[in-house]
Design a protein around this motif. Structure first.
Motif, mmCIF file in Angstrom:
data_model
loop_
_atom_site.group_PDB
_atom_site.id
_atom_site.type_symbol
_atom_site.label_atom_id
_atom_site.label_comp_id
_atom_site.label_asym_id
_atom_site.label_seq_id
_atom_site.Cartn_x
_atom_site.Cartn_y
_atom_site.Cartn_z
ATOM 1 N N ILE A 50 -12.812 9.344 51.888
ATOM 2 C CA ILE A 50 -12.206 9.477 53.212
ATOM 3 C C ILE A 50 -11.982 8.110 53.847
ATOM 4 C CG2 ILE A 50 -12.585 10.353 55.558
ATOM 5 C CD1 ILE A 50 -14.045 12.727 54.297
ATOM 6 N N GLN A 51 -12.958 7.219 53.710
ATOM 7 C CA GLN A 51 -12.826 5.873 54.275
ATOM 8 C C GLN A 51 -11.689 5.106 53.610
ATOM 9 O OE1 GLN A 51 -16.788 4.309 53.733
ATOM 10 N NE2 GLN A 51 -17.504 5.072 55.725
ATOM 11 N N GLN A 52 -11.517 5.296 52.301
ATOM 12 C CA GLN A 52 -10.444 4.619 51.574
ATOM 13 C C GLN A 52 -9.077 5.081 52.053
ATOM 14 O OE1 GLN A 52 -10.897 2.130 49.357
ATOM 15 N NE2 GLN A 52 -8.691 1.865 49.181
ATOM 16 N N LEU A 53 -8.935 6.384 52.276
ATOM 17 C CA LEU A 53 -7.671 6.900 52.800
ATOM 18 C C LEU A 53 -7.363 6.292 54.158
ATOM 19 C CD1 LEU A 53 -7.910 10.720 51.925
ATOM 20 C CD2 LEU A 53 -6.422 9.015 50.850
ATOM 21 N N SER A 54 -8.378 6.220 54.993
ATOM 22 C CA SER A 54 -8.191 5.652 56.333
ATOM 23 C C SER A 54 -7.790 4.184 56.251
ATOM 24 C CB SER A 54 -9.480 5.816 57.143
ATOM 25 O OG SER A 54 -9.309 5.342 58.458
ATOM 26 N N ARG A 55 -8.428 3.435 55.341
ATOM 27 C CA ARG A 55 -8.082 2.020 55.185
ATOM 28 C C ARG A 55 -6.651 1.846 54.695
ATOM 29 N NH1 ARG A 55 -13.566 1.541 53.264
ATOM 30 N NH2 ARG A 55 -12.859 1.848 51.102
ATOM 31 N N ASN A 56 -6.149 2.822 53.950
ATOM 32 C CA ASN A 56 -4.779 2.766 53.439
ATOM 33 C C ASN A 56 -3.772 3.416 54.382
ATOM 34 O OD1 ASN A 56 -5.351 1.382 51.022
ATOM 35 N ND2 ASN A 56 -6.026 3.264 50.031
ATOM 36 N N ASN A 57 -4.204 3.618 55.626
ATOM 37 C CA ASN A 57 -3.330 4.083 56.707
ATOM 38 C C ASN A 57 -2.812 5.514 56.525
ATOM 39 O OD1 ASN A 57 -3.468 1.536 58.089
ATOM 40 N ND2 ASN A 57 -2.001 0.727 56.597
ATOM 41 N N PHE A 58 -3.564 6.348 55.814
ATOM 42 C CA PHE A 58 -3.222 7.756 55.799
ATOM 43 C C PHE A 58 -3.553 8.336 57.175
ATOM 44 C CE2 PHE A 58 -3.149 7.061 51.306
ATOM 45 C CZ PHE A 58 -2.287 8.028 50.799
ATOM 46 N N GLU A 59 -2.649 9.165 57.691
ATOM 47 C CA GLU A 59 -2.834 9.728 59.020
ATOM 48 C C GLU A 59 -3.454 11.114 58.989
ATOM 49 O OE1 GLU A 59 0.802 8.708 61.608
ATOM 50 O OE2 GLU A 59 1.483 8.360 59.542
ATOM 51 N N TYR A 60 -3.317 11.803 57.834
ATOM 52 C CA TYR A 60 -3.829 13.163 57.715
ATOM 53 C C TYR A 60 -4.482 13.366 56.348
ATOM 54 C CZ TYR A 60 -0.566 14.041 61.557
ATOM 55 O OH TYR A 60 0.129 13.991 62.743
ATOM 56 N N LEU A 61 -5.616 14.062 56.348
ATOM 57 C CA LEU A 61 -6.212 14.560 55.123
ATOM 58 C C LEU A 61 -6.320 16.078 55.255
ATOM 59 C CD1 LEU A 61 -7.679 14.476 52.416
ATOM 60 C CD2 LEU A 61 -9.809 13.984 53.664
ATOM 61 N N ILE A 62 -5.640 16.787 54.351
ATOM 62 C CA ILE A 62 -5.663 18.249 54.342
ATOM 63 C C ILE A 62 -6.521 18.706 53.166
ATOM 64 C CG2 ILE A 62 -4.283 20.352 54.328
ATOM 65 C CD1 ILE A 62 -3.584 18.529 56.641
ATOM 66 N N ILE A 63 -7.530 19.513 53.442
ATOM 67 C CA ILE A 63 -8.411 20.033 52.399
ATOM 68 C C ILE A 63 -8.198 21.537 52.280
ATOM 69 C CG2 ILE A 63 -10.783 20.289 51.585
ATOM 70 C CD1 ILE A 63 -11.509 17.855 53.280
ATOM 71 N N LYS A 64 -7.787 21.983 51.099
ATOM 72 C CA LYS A 64 -7.609 23.412 50.844
ATOM 73 C C LYS A 64 -8.960 23.995 50.435
ATOM 74 C CE LYS A 64 -4.497 22.556 47.744
ATOM 75 N NZ LYS A 64 -3.488 22.777 46.674
ATOM 76 N N ILE A 65 -9.398 25.025 51.159
ATOM 77 C CA ILE A 65 -10.750 25.551 50.964
ATOM 78 C C ILE A 65 -10.726 27.048 50.687
ATOM 79 C CG2 ILE A 65 -12.962 25.987 52.104
ATOM 80 C CD1 ILE A 65 -12.593 23.431 53.666
ATOM 81 N N ASN A 66 -11.401 27.449 49.627
ATOM 82 C CA ASN A 66 -11.735 28.857 49.429
ATOM 83 C C ASN A 66 -13.163 29.030 49.934
ATOM 84 O OD1 ASN A 66 -12.811 31.315 48.292
ATOM 85 N ND2 ASN A 66 -11.088 31.333 46.867
ATOM 86 N N PRO A 67 -13.382 29.827 50.960
ATOM 87 C CA PRO A 67 -14.706 29.898 51.596
ATOM 88 C C PRO A 67 -15.811 30.392 50.681
ATOM 89 C CG PRO A 67 -13.293 31.671 52.372
ATOM 90 C CD PRO A 67 -12.416 30.732 51.588
ATOM 91 N N TYR A 68 -15.464 31.059 49.598
ATOM 92 C CA TYR A 68 -16.482 31.574 48.693
ATOM 93 C C TYR A 68 -16.949 30.549 47.664
ATOM 94 C CZ TYR A 68 -15.572 36.340 50.314
ATOM 95 O OH TYR A 68 -15.455 37.475 51.070
ATOM 96 N N TYR A 69 -16.148 29.518 47.429
ATOM 97 C CA TYR A 69 -16.419 28.614 46.326
ATOM 98 C C TYR A 69 -16.532 27.171 46.785
ATOM 99 C CZ TYR A 69 -14.991 32.769 43.811
ATOM 100 O OH TYR A 69 -14.885 34.060 43.379
ATOM 101 N N ILE A 70 -17.525 26.917 47.584
ATOM 102 C CA ILE A 70 -17.786 25.545 48.011
ATOM 103 C C ILE A 70 -19.249 25.406 48.379
ATOM 104 C CG2 ILE A 70 -17.196 25.977 50.435
ATOM 105 C CD1 ILE A 70 -15.991 23.032 50.261
ATOM 106 N N ASN A 71 -19.802 24.261 48.041
ATOM 107 C CA ASN A 71 -21.162 23.938 48.427
ATOM 108 C C ASN A 71 -21.112 23.350 49.835
ATOM 109 O OD1 ASN A 71 -23.699 22.871 48.821
ATOM 110 N ND2 ASN A 71 -23.852 21.977 46.767
#
Length: 219
Positions: A50-71
């Motif tokens: 996340i920090q690397q994206l911010s340093r590279n001037n990304f304005e948005y990070l979109i995370i696709k989530i299936n609520p059943y399959y994530i820690n």
């Protein structure tokens, strides 16, 4: 950098791709990943990513989530600015509703205190997800209660178009007040799911994107 999650029991790639099209066509820099990829990282690596994206001037990070399959512990330190719930009424009838209800409530708890929830309200049961949460709510669907809906779908002149209607005043993430109005979204294909277009449109409006100038979407 704005962090957003698209939460769905089924595939949510089309909504993410539509959002990407809206943002990229207006010059925004966006990265899209999914929860499965994050689960393969340690918490420290996620933080570095996340920090690397911010340093590279990304304005948005979109995370696709299936609520059943994530820690969930991997996301405990992430505070989402926007969460989009793209489940449809028919989809909810095919799953264990009680388990899904608690999964979604758990993810809503990862929202920033001033975060925005975007969700389909064509199913009255879906409103139960929001009980007790005080976030900014933007709804979409095909009824008079939805903030974002449509007045017509189909050809206009020589182009395929989707008429998106903002039915009530909303505030964007930057604090701009957007009055009720219609947007003409140009499409190269009519194969997009209308609900996914509305979800992506609601996200764009909340992020100060003028849908009339967001470019032609490609399937």
């Amino acid at each position: 950098m704005l962090l957003a999650a698209i939460t769905c029991n089924k595939d949510n790639s089309e909504t993410a791709n539509l959002i990407n099209s809206f943002l990229v066509s207006t010059g925004k820099k966006i990265s899209i990943t999914d929860s499965k990829s994050l689960m393969e990282m340690s918490p420290s690596h996620i933080k570095e990513y996340i920090q690397q994206l911010s340093r590279n001037n990304f304005e948005y990070l979109i995370i696709k989530i299936n609520p059943y399959y994530i820690n969930k512990t991997l996301l405990d330190y992430i505070h989402f600015d926007i969460m989009i719930l793209t489940e449809k009424a028919d989809d909810l009838k095919r799953i264990n509703y009680e388990n899904y209800f608690y999964a979604i409530r758990s993810f809503f708890s990862l929202m920033d205190d001033k975060g925005t929830i975007i969700m389909n309200v064509d199913d009255n049961e879906a409103l139960k997800f929001l009980k007790g949460f005080k976030h900014h709510i933007i709804t979409y669907g095909f009824n008079s209660k939805a903030s974002v809906t449509t007045s017509s779908v189909g050809n206009m002149g020589s182009e395929d178009s989707f008429m998106c209607c903002l039915q009530r005043t909303v505030s964007t993430k930057s604090g701009v007040v957007v009055e009720p109005q219609e947007y003409r979204i140009k499409l190269e294909s009519n194969e997009f799911d209308s609900y996914n277009i509305l979800a992506a449109a609601a996200f764009a409006i909340v992020n100060d994107i003028d849908l009339n100038n967001a470019g032609i979407l490609e399937n």
